[in-house]
Design an enzyme around this catalytic site. Sequence first.
Site: not given
Length: 360
Positions: A66, A68, A96, A129-130, A153, A335
């Site tokens: 992804h 984003d 990520d 995605e997030e 991912d 994250h």
Amino acid sequence: MANRDRLLKTLIDLIQIDSPTGEEDAMDREVSSRLEALGFKVHHDSFNNVIAKLPGAGEPVLLSAHLDTVEPGRGIQPVLDGDVLRSDGTTILGGDCKSGVSIVLEALTTVTESGDKHLPIEVAFTRAEEGGLVGVHHLDFSQLSAKRGVVFDGEGAVNRVSVAAPSQNVVTAQIRGRSAHAGVEPEKGLSAIILAAEILTQLPLGRIDQETTANIGRIEGGLKRNIIPELVLLDGELRSLDNAKLDRYSQEFQRVFDQARARHPDAEITLDIRNTYQAYRVADSHPAVAMIGRALARIGMEIRLEATGGGSDANVFQEHGIVALPVGIGVESFHTVRESAVVSQVLQGAEMCEGIIRGV
Ligand SMILES: [Zn+2]
């Protein structure tokens, strides 16, 4: 073979392109032009997900990651410390999923440069995605013919393959009591905060069982110290590797809220439970598992089959009949501002991906 320096440069370049969810245009332009330079035909669907294809021989394979990142993810300054890439500590690293994107680009570069035969390749780089798998939910699946693939991912080394992932229900509730002056006439009020507290103590929360978790992650309510609070909002989720259990505990949530409603007829209590993605479990003997196992064996790694506690684009690919399994991308502590990428592991990712493309 994959080139460590080139891969690291790609990773650092991509990390330095800000792409928090909803602001993926610059990343999109960069990866689209790189894919075009490799000979891919690049399409964008109505959500501007990137879908790129290169013909080859054999059964098509899907490679996905992804575009984003989460926040804080602007102006990221990657710092290389030996084999480890980190941020300067004020932002996430964005490994990520920039590591996943870099792995795919490096493997594609290696194979196309070699001029060797390869499988028909379909690349899907999704947006948002997030934001709750928003991009993949809008992906134009009519553009894809692959039935198996890899989603780059996952946390950790590339041999960590998620063969099971949970379903998720998002839970939002609104509790409306009645405001009143807290010192002058509190008896006229009905505290939404106390109602919320009552409900919260009755909900099954935390790790419910081996396969199931629940959380209320955000609470908002009240206005001032001297006002009986009228409104509280709750925001949470339920997850399970078993769709039936997810239903059962969602009903349990429903029951707790129904009972609160019955006890407090003058309160207005609403509960909304919505599914964001479905669980999947892929058999160890599935051809998609074997495909990844062979690509790992080629670089001397042994496959590790895992159940993850998180959802990913892979859940939605499964719903559309594509078994694309998440693998590790050499990144830890997703994250967080402590997020780091182990360059040698990112390189293993590119080498594994190369084996997939070559159809080993
Ligand atoms: Zn991710």
